[in-house]
Design a protein around this motif. Sequence first.
Motif, PDB file in Angstrom:
ATOM      1  N   ARG A  40     -47.822 -31.609  74.461  1.00 21.35           N
ATOM      2  CA  ARG A  40     -47.179 -32.730  73.786  1.00 21.35           C
ATOM      3  C   ARG A  40     -47.126 -33.977  74.657  1.00 21.35           C
ATOM      4  N   MET A  41     -47.297 -33.802  75.959  1.00 25.48           N
ATOM      5  CA  MET A  41     -47.335 -34.952  76.858  1.00 25.48           C
ATOM      6  C   MET A  41     -48.687 -35.640  76.815  1.00 25.48           C
ATOM      7  N   GLY A  42     -49.718 -34.925  76.326  1.00 24.46           N
ATOM      8  CA  GLY A  42     -51.067 -35.459  76.365  1.00 24.46           C
ATOM      9  C   GLY A  42     -51.545 -35.632  77.790  1.00 24.46           C
ATOM     10  N   ALA A  43     -51.029 -34.768  78.688  1.00 26.32           N
ATOM     11  CA  ALA A  43     -51.324 -34.896  80.113  1.00 26.32           C
ATOM     12  C   ALA A  43     -52.427 -33.938  80.533  1.00 26.32           C
ATOM     13  N   ASP A  44     -52.947 -34.161  81.745  1.00 25.05           N
ATOM     14  CA  ASP A  44     -54.014 -33.317  82.269  1.00 25.05           C
ATOM     15  C   ASP A  44     -53.474 -32.160  83.092  1.00 25.05           C
ATOM     16  N   ARG A  45     -52.164 -31.988  83.088  1.00 21.52           N
ATOM     17  CA  ARG A  45     -51.537 -30.917  83.860  1.00 21.52           C
ATOM     18  C   ARG A  45     -50.227 -30.527  83.177  1.00 21.52           C
ATOM     19  N   PRO A  46     -49.682 -29.359  83.500  1.00 22.12           N
ATOM     20  CA  PRO A  46     -48.386 -28.976  82.934  1.00 22.12           C
ATOM     21  C   PRO A  46     -47.315 -30.011  83.274  1.00 22.12           C
ATOM     22  N   LYS A  47     -46.402 -30.224  82.335  1.00 18.92           N
ATOM     23  CA  LYS A  47     -45.426 -31.309  82.504  1.00 18.92           C
ATOM     24  C   LYS A  47     -44.535 -31.122  83.720  1.00 18.92           C
ATOM     25  N   GLN A  48     -44.304 -29.866  84.155  1.00 15.88           N
ATOM     26  CA  GLN A  48     -43.461 -29.660  85.339  1.00 15.88           C
ATOM     27  C   GLN A  48     -44.119 -30.156  86.619  1.00 15.88           C
ATOM     28  N   PHE A  49     -45.432 -30.404  86.561  1.00 17.49           N
ATOM     29  CA  PHE A  49     -46.157 -30.889  87.734  1.00 17.49           C
ATOM     30  C   PHE A  49     -46.436 -32.389  87.690  1.00 17.49           C
ATOM     31  N   LEU A  50     -46.050 -33.053  86.612  1.00 18.78           N
ATOM     32  CA  LEU A  50     -46.235 -34.500  86.535  1.00 18.78           C
ATOM     33  C   LEU A  50     -45.394 -35.190  87.604  1.00 18.78           C
ATOM     34  N   GLU A  51     -45.855 -36.326  88.084  1.00 23.15           N
ATOM     35  CA  GLU A  51     -45.129 -37.040  89.131  1.00 23.15           C
ATOM     36  C   GLU A  51     -44.025 -37.900  88.540  1.00 23.15           C
ATOM     37  N   LEU A  52     -42.840 -37.734  89.074  1.00 25.69           N
ATOM     38  CA  LEU A  52     -41.675 -38.534  88.717  1.00 25.69           C
ATOM     39  C   LEU A  52     -41.235 -39.254  89.980  1.00 25.69           C
ATOM     40  N   LEU A  53     -41.497 -40.535  90.037  1.00 25.88           N
ATOM     41  CA  LEU A  53     -41.254 -41.343  91.240  1.00 25.88           C
ATOM     42  C   LEU A  53     -41.886 -40.702  92.475  1.00 25.88           C
ATOM     43  N   GLY A  54     -43.132 -40.263  92.321  1.00 31.08           N
ATOM     44  CA  GLY A  54     -43.903 -39.788  93.465  1.00 31.08           C
ATOM     45  C   GLY A  54     -43.775 -38.324  93.796  1.00 31.08           C
ATOM     46  N   GLU A  55     -42.915 -37.591  93.068  1.00 33.80           N
ATOM     47  CA  GLU A  55     -42.741 -36.161  93.331  1.00 33.80           C
ATOM     48  C   GLU A  55     -42.827 -35.383  92.020  1.00 33.80           C
ATOM     49  N   PRO A  56     -43.270 -34.117  92.078  1.00 30.59           N
ATOM     50  CA  PRO A  56     -43.349 -33.332  90.844  1.00 30.59           C
ATOM     51  C   PRO A  56     -41.983 -33.183  90.175  1.00 30.59           C
ATOM     52  N   VAL A  57     -41.985 -33.217  88.861  1.00 28.93           N
ATOM     53  CA  VAL A  57     -40.750 -33.018  88.095  1.00 28.93           C
ATOM     54  C   VAL A  57     -40.030 -31.759  88.563  1.00 28.93           C
ATOM     55  N   LEU A  58     -40.788 -30.697  88.772  1.00 28.31           N
ATOM     56  CA  LEU A  58     -40.197 -29.418  89.143  1.00 28.31           C
ATOM     57  C   LEU A  58     -39.492 -29.468  90.493  1.00 28.31           C
ATOM     58  N   LEU A  59     -39.988 -30.273  91.407  1.00 27.05           N
ATOM     59  CA  LEU A  59     -39.340 -30.413  92.707  1.00 27.05           C
ATOM     60  C   LEU A  59     -37.979 -31.085  92.557  1.00 27.05           C
ATOM     61  N   HIS A  60     -37.907 -32.097  91.703  1.00 29.38           N
ATOM     62  CA  HIS A  60     -36.616 -32.743  91.440  1.00 29.38           C
ATOM     63  C   HIS A  60     -35.615 -31.721  90.892  1.00 29.38           C
ATOM     64  N   THR A  61     -36.089 -30.881  89.977  1.00 30.53           N
ATOM     65  CA  THR A  61     -35.215 -29.864  89.378  1.00 30.53           C
ATOM     66  C   THR A  61     -34.741 -28.870  90.421  1.00 30.53           C
TER      67      THR A  61
END
Length: 240
Positions: free
Chosen positions: A28-49
């Motif tokens: 649903r993100m239309g991304a090239d990778r799983p959404k938990q690995f997308l960068e959020l301010l330079g770091e993976p979403v999952l790392l923030h979590t």
Amino acid sequence: MNDSKSLRPQDPKTLRFAIIVAGGSGTRMGADRPKQFLELLGEPVLLHTLRRFAEPTLGVQELVLVLPPDQFSTWEQLCRQHQVQIPHAVVAGGATRWASVRNGLAHLPAPEGVVAVHDGVRPLTPTRVIEATFEAAYNHGAAVAAVVPKDSVRGLNQQGSYALNRARLRLVQTPQCFSLDLLRRAYQLPELTTFTDDASVVEDLHPIHLVEGDYRNLKITTPEDMLVAEAILRAQQLTP
């Protein structure tokens, strides 16, 4: 650290654990990778979590990250790239979220304690919400973070639709926290198609206590969510 925090590890019933479930594909993100690995301010979403639950004041004894097996190497690479020092175990997920949580539970050897189950793509959960949900689960057995709907809500029927009283409705978030023994007993029961979250797995065994969540605790699902998450995270970083 106050007295209640310092005493927590001495009482098995108050030991804290967290299972972070991340099995998204990013479709649903239309991304090239799983959404938990997308960068959020330079770091993976999952790392923030992960960092939210590693906050020392929470006193979480063990962090378990549940990922699809084919995402293990990607996560290992990201951990090296971002020099992740947060201790955590990585466990293989199952075909469904229910199976993934069950696998995460199986990794925890402790007979007692309180366990939080959290979406890997909710990276902005305030510490106060996590703390309040842990505490409520200790006191009530099962606790879920939730917020009141902001919009008007309607139900559907054969004639069309009808108004619902939003004051009597809640939008469910995570973390969802439970007595470890209670959640284990619930996950020994067969999986049903009606299970949408951990509260729905538990509710036939035990009442669910609601804790005030936070509207910033969004679940990243669409590209618009990433824009909102970036704005919220920037604001949090600027707050003293």
